[in-house]
Design a protein around this motif. Structure first.
Motif, PDB file in Angstrom:
ATOM      1  N   GLY A  42       0.821  -1.200   0.000  1.00  0.00           N
ATOM      2  CA  GLY A  42       0.000   0.000   0.000  1.00  0.00           C
ATOM      3  C   GLY A  42       0.854   1.248   0.000  1.00  0.00           C
ATOM      4  N   TYR A  43       0.166   2.386  -0.047  1.00  0.00           N
ATOM      5  CA  TYR A  43       0.878   3.667   0.006  1.00  0.00           C
ATOM      6  C   TYR A  43       0.056   4.663   0.821  1.00  0.00           C
ATOM      7  N   PRO A  44       0.610   5.208   1.921  1.00  0.00           N
ATOM      8  CA  PRO A  44      -0.143   6.120   2.782  1.00  0.00           C
ATOM      9  C   PRO A  44      -0.240   7.524   2.198  1.00  0.00           C
ATOM     10  N   LEU A  45      -1.399   8.136   2.378  1.00  0.00           N
ATOM     11  CA  LEU A  45      -1.645   9.515   1.965  1.00  0.00           C
ATOM     12  C   LEU A  45      -2.108  10.297   3.189  1.00  0.00           C
ATOM     13  N   LYS A  97      -3.115  14.319  11.693  1.00  0.00           N
ATOM     14  CA  LYS A  97      -3.574  13.186  12.488  1.00  0.00           C
ATOM     15  C   LYS A  97      -4.311  12.122  11.681  1.00  0.00           C
ATOM     16  N   LEU A  98      -4.778  12.468  10.494  1.00  0.00           N
ATOM     17  CA  LEU A  98      -5.595  11.545   9.703  1.00  0.00           C
ATOM     18  C   LEU A  98      -4.832  11.074   8.468  1.00  0.00           C
ATOM     19  N   ALA A 127      -8.338   2.093   4.034  1.00  0.00           N
ATOM     20  CA  ALA A 127      -8.262   2.226   5.487  1.00  0.00           C
ATOM     21  C   ALA A 127      -7.943   3.661   5.878  1.00  0.00           C
ATOM     22  N   PHE A 128      -8.592   4.130   6.930  1.00  0.00           N
ATOM     23  CA  PHE A 128      -8.309   5.435   7.519  1.00  0.00           C
ATOM     24  C   PHE A 128      -7.740   5.214   8.915  1.00  0.00           C
ATOM     25  N   TYR A 129      -6.721   6.012   9.264  1.00  0.00           N
ATOM     26  CA  TYR A 129      -6.096   5.931  10.575  1.00  0.00           C
ATOM     27  C   TYR A 129      -6.090   7.316  11.215  1.00  0.00           C
ATOM     28  N   TYR A 130      -6.609   7.376  12.437  1.00  0.00           N
ATOM     29  CA  TYR A 130      -6.606   8.643  13.177  1.00  0.00           C
ATOM     30  C   TYR A 130      -5.681   8.499  14.376  1.00  0.00           C
TER      31      TYR A 130
END
Length: 207
Positions: free
Chosen positions: A111-114, A119-120, A154-157
């Motif tokens: 994957g690749y995070p954006l 914080k999100l 997926a979302f990460y907070y």
């Protein structure tokens, strides 16, 4: 001439020191990106769909998904996940002489995070893996095997620097090896399901 030489030497020295410091910063940043490792745990409720034996013949229960994620080349993420779900047969006339089944999934993904805010974070990823279906029949136990392809969002907070709340879903496209007559082969050998989840992500190590 001598004074000009000193000025030139000073400029070259300062330039070299500045370049060296910038290189050290870049190296440190790259090393940190390589060292990010997370442990994830989430509750998920499988929802099957389509014209296939899992959707038509099983009632799937909620389950726990666990995984490890690590960042590597330019912050790209590698994923390793394990999920074990169970299902009770609701239509034995469709699936045969079976009472229940255990669906074990082991997968790897990329994957690749954006970053949306500080914080999100949003991470789209693609997974490929192995599926084992352990069937509990009235006349004994047996198993079927297959592979799957699964896109995930997926979302990460970030709650703190070491823990995030996760919210996402994974869509499984299953390709199962079941010996079935040709007219119903697609019904038994292909299945689709969505696994929405909510969970926690823990930062294990960061240099």
């Amino acid at each position: 001439m001598h004074s000009s030489f000193k000025v030139l030497a000073c400029i070259l020295l300062c330039t070299q020191l500045g370049w060296s410091q910038e290189k050290v910063k870049d190296t440190t940043h790259t090393r940190n990106e390589f060292s990010k490792t997370f442990f994830e745990i989430a509750y998920t409720q499988p929802v099957s769909y389509g014209d296939n034996f899992i959707n038509k013949g099983y009632d799937l229960s909620g389950t726990i998904d666990v995984g490890i994620t690590t960042a590597f080349y330019y912050n790209t993420t590698l994923h390793f996940d394990v999920n074990i779900a169970s299902g009770d047969v609701t239509r034995p006339d469709l699936v045969g002489n079976i009472r229940s089944a255990i669906f074990t999934r082991i997968s790897g993904g990329i994957g690749y995070p954006l970053d949306i805010t500080d914080k999100l974070q949003f991470i789209p990823s693609l997974h490929i893996g192995y599926l084992k279906i352990g069937q509990n029949g009235f006349d004994g136990e047996f198993r079927d095997d297959g592979v799957f392809l699964a896109p995930e969002v997926a979302f990460y907070y970030a709650v703190f620097g070491w823990i995030d709340i996760s919210l996402g879903a994974r869509n499984y496209f299953d390709f199962i090896r079941i010996d079935a007559p040709s007219d119903v082969r697609s019904f038994f050998n292909n299945a689709q399901s969505v696994y929405p989840y909510i969970g926690l992500r823990f930062l294990l190590d960061k240099v």
